[in-house]
Design an enzyme around this catalytic site. Structure first.
Site, short mmCIF file in Angstrom:
data_model
loop_
_atom_site.label_atom_id
_atom_site.label_comp_id
_atom_site.label_asym_id
_atom_site.label_seq_id
_atom_site.Cartn_x
_atom_site.Cartn_y
_atom_site.Cartn_z
N HIS A 89 0.90 -1.09 0.10
CA HIS A 89 0.02 -0.07 -0.01
C HIS A 89 1.10 1.10 0.11
CE1 HIS A 89 0.40 -0.57 4.39
NE2 HIS A 89 0.31 0.78 4.38
N ASP A 226 1.53 -7.93 2.05
CA ASP A 226 1.49 -6.46 1.92
C ASP A 226 3.14 -6.10 1.86
OD1 ASP A 226 1.01 -3.73 1.78
OD2 ASP A 226 -0.15 -3.67 3.78
N SER A 633 4.02 2.13 8.39
CA SER A 633 3.95 1.34 7.14
C SER A 633 5.08 0.87 6.41
CB SER A 633 2.71 1.86 6.27
OG SER A 633 1.34 1.72 6.92
#
Length: 697
Positions: A89, A226, A633
């Site tokens: 992402h 991810d 992240s």
């Protein structure tokens, strides 16, 4: 005692403030250059096996492999040729921007089979932290305490410019920035080296990189793969930073993180290192109440907007490609806001803060400290006075900022557009970015949000003037007005110029729309500024009082997108009264994949089901007690020997209040296991050259 002198003296007592007692819970976002001895000793007790200098000082210190990824995520260098791992992402916009209906890398993934196939990215970069130091004594002068926030900003800019010149005189590739820590009670200067030629190397299909979608977002158990892979390119002569050129070559770092294939077990040490964006754990109970109100507004407006986006995305593949990234960004903090408010309610956080503030009042009364500056009654009055304005500001921001293309352009021409040419020929060009938005989707978003704003903002003082036009000319129909703007304004005509010197300029409905928004925004922000300095100063004194009252404990500063270390353990928690398990394995993903016909977020390509069935009990994702927030992240997750075991990508539902309160019993960091990453690179991507380059141990 003068309050400013007191604050300065408080923060020059490094030893008494930071090293007298061990940290209690496994929480915190610690700066590295001044990591308290008590924290390092606790890390050793929990399983960190290396000397302190392997964190920050040594030539092979692990911080030298960690990067700020494009100003919004974190990442880690994993090869001698500059490969960078981050989350899928985090690479989402890069993947989307290279995608077309014919070559949909978002849907099908992307694999560069050679250096020549690696894709350059405009406006993307990585930053390496070179050094950090405390400059509090240069900043917190008696004069500084008397300044407004805007005056302080100018003063800080002057110091930053002076220090930047000194740094660049030694090395022109360096950049320096100054940021406040501990609510402005200390200031650190951080030096960075930026690399701006960053190329996409590998991306998993969205079905895996976003597996679970909004259904699983902020939830456990998770199976999301991810990750994405980029490469840093450098000047071929110097191995240093360079703007994009076909002649640039892969960057060769002096040090990179070693990838471990050994895994972990429950109770093992885990450390994340990255760039957490923003926390507010020193915030007063009054500030938390304001945040609660803002969260509710954000969730409501984004929910309305996302319904329109989703309907158009489902109807058109071309629209889906354009809005995938926009939708994901919006939905992430839509769900975060909902979850944070539920956590605030469930743990009674505002009440807890009020109890702690009572303790500080009692400490003030018994010691006399901070009586001349920290005034809780005043702080409450200021927040009460600001509440209606802050709510209007949130509705305005969520309705008109980064929502539709017309609003963006309409405010841009009044706030930042630079006309070119001279005299009557002076004009504003609007860049054609039609590949990033859809006409029908955007105008329905605007019409829907205009109607929602009017329904929710009932104080006429906060309504833009164009609502009079909507009433008088469009019978109150906001969608008809939005359709009119898109059809008639030159702002939305490809290749058209806008001439600010001509009388026709303000007659353009889009230009007038932007002017009305700009005027209202200015009024709202003026009202907020009128109370901002006083509130900020009271919050600063509250933080300083807490640190002084607890001076025998180590304290970390709130996150501000500077490099931080967080340590903890691989560990499950109680989920619905039952053990959550500390990891997921391939069979759990296969079980979800079989629900793909009924749950869209679990739908994958047949080959992915086959790959997971062949993976046996391969670990997919795991839980740790590490501290995490937005910006983390892509943060590397290391074992006790600085070996990479995963990439952080989310927190659990029970951690959503952790931006303002960390609950060590419930809050967990969710990471993708590096063995899962390598499996997909190998078995799906057949990326042999990358596997060899990484040389996992």
């Amino acid at each position: 005692m003068k309050k400013v002198v007191f604050l300065i003296s408080l923060f020059t007592l490094h030893c008494s403030l930071f090293t007298s007692r061990a940290a209690t819970p496994d929480e915190g976002m610690w700066t590295l250059y001044n990591l308290p001895n008590a924290v390092y000793e606790k890390m050793q007790l929990e399983g960190f096996q290396l000397p302190y200098d392997k964190l920050y000082q040594a030539d092979d210190a692990i911080m030298k492999a960690v990067v700020n990824f494009s100003g919004y995520c974190s990442g880690v260098v994993v090869s001698p040729d500059g490969l960078v791992f981050t989350n899928h992402h985090c690479g989402f916009e890069s993947i989307r921007s290279h995608s077309t209906v014919e070559h949909d890398y978002m849907l099908n993934g992307f694999i560069a089979k050679s250096y020549e196939e690696e894709l350059p990215n405009e406006n993307m970069f990585v930053s390496f932290m070179v050094e950090q130091k405390d400059i509090t004594e240069q900043v917190l002068t008696p004069e500084f305490d008397k300044m407004s926030d805007s005056e302080r900003s100018v003063f800080l800019d002057s110091i930053e410019n002076a220090l930047s010149k000194q740094v660049k005189a030694q090395d022109s590739t360096l950049r320096l920035e100054i940021k406040p820590f501990y609510e402005g009670n200390r200031y650190f200067a951080t030096t960075y080296r930026d690399f701006r030629d960053l190329r996409l190397v590998f991306a998993i299909p969205k079905s895996m990189g976003k597996f679970g979608g909004e259904t699983d977002n902020w939830m456990w158990p998770r199976q999301t793969c991810d990750f994405s892979v980029f490469r840093i390119y450098a000047d071929p002569k110097t191995n240093g930073p360079a703007t994009y050129s076909k002649d640039n070559v892969p960057y060769h770092p002096k040090y990179w993180a070693r990838v471990s294939g050994e895994g972990y077990k429950e109770g093992d040490f885990s450390m994340t290192m990255g760039y957490p964006g923003s926390t507010s754990r020193y915030l007063s109970s009054y500030g938390i109440q304001e945040r609660y109100e803002e969260n509710a507004i954000r969730a409501q407006v984004r929910g309305v907007k996302q319904e329109v986006m989703k309907r158009h995305m489902d109807a058109s593949e071309a629209v889906r490609i354009k809005y995938d990234s926009k939708y994901a960004q919006s939905a992430n903090y839509w769900k975060n806001s909902i979850g944070m408010n539920k956590c605030i309610d469930s743990i009674g956080l505002i009440g807890q803060k009020q109890q702690f503030e009572t303790l500080i009042r009692q400490w003030q009364d018994s010691t006399g400290m901070f009586k001349d500056c920290l005034d809780f009654k005043l702080l409450q009055q200021l927040y009460d006075k600001r509440l209606s304005t802050s709510k209007a500001a949130m509705y305005f921001s969520e309705t008109f900022n980064r929502t539709d293309e017309l609003s963006r352009r309409a405010m841009y021409i009044h706030n930042g557009a630079r006309p070119v040419g001279h005299g009557k020929r002076q004009h504003i060009n609007i860049k054609d970015n039609s590949e990033t938005w859809d006409y029908d989707t955007d105008r329905e978003i605007l019409g829907t949000l205009l109607r929602n704003y009017r329904e929710k903002v009932t104080d006429q003082h906060y309504l833009p003037d164009f609502y009079k036009t909507i009433d008088q000319q469009f019978d109150g129909d906001c969608q008809r007005y939005a359709d009119y703007l898109y059809a008639k304004s030159r702002l939305m005509k490809k290749g058209k110029r806008l001439y600010p010197n001509k009388k026709s300029y303000l007659k353009d409905p889009g230009v007038q729309f932007g002017l009305d928004l700009t005027e209202l925004r200015g009024n709202i922000w003026s009202e907020l500024r009128a109370m901002r300095d006083s509130i900020n100063h009271q919050e600063q004194y509250l933080c300083a009082a807490k640190l002084r009252m607890e001076e025998d404990l180590p304290h970390y500063s709130d996150a501000n997108f500077t490099m931080r270390l967080s340590y903890g353990q691989v560990k499950e928690y109680l989920l619905g009264g039952k053990p959550s398990g500390y990891r997921t394995t391939a069979p759990s993903m296969v079980a979800k994949m079989k629900k793909g016909d009924s749950i869209e977020d679990y739908k994958v390509e047949p080959e992915m089901i086959e790959l997971m069935q062949q993976a046996g009990n391969m670990p997919l994702c795991f839980l740790t007690t590490n501290d995490i927030t937005g910006g983390n992240s892509g943060s590397p997750m290391f074992d006790g020997q600085n070996r990479l075991i995963g990439l952080a990508f989310d927190g659990n539902w029970d951690s959503l209040s952790s931006d303002i309160f960390f609950d060590s019993q419930l809050a967990r960091c969710i990471g993708v296991d590096i063995r899962y990453v390598l499996y997909m690179m190998d078995k799906w991507g057949h990326a042999d050259r990358l596997i060899r380059e990484i040389n996992a141990q």
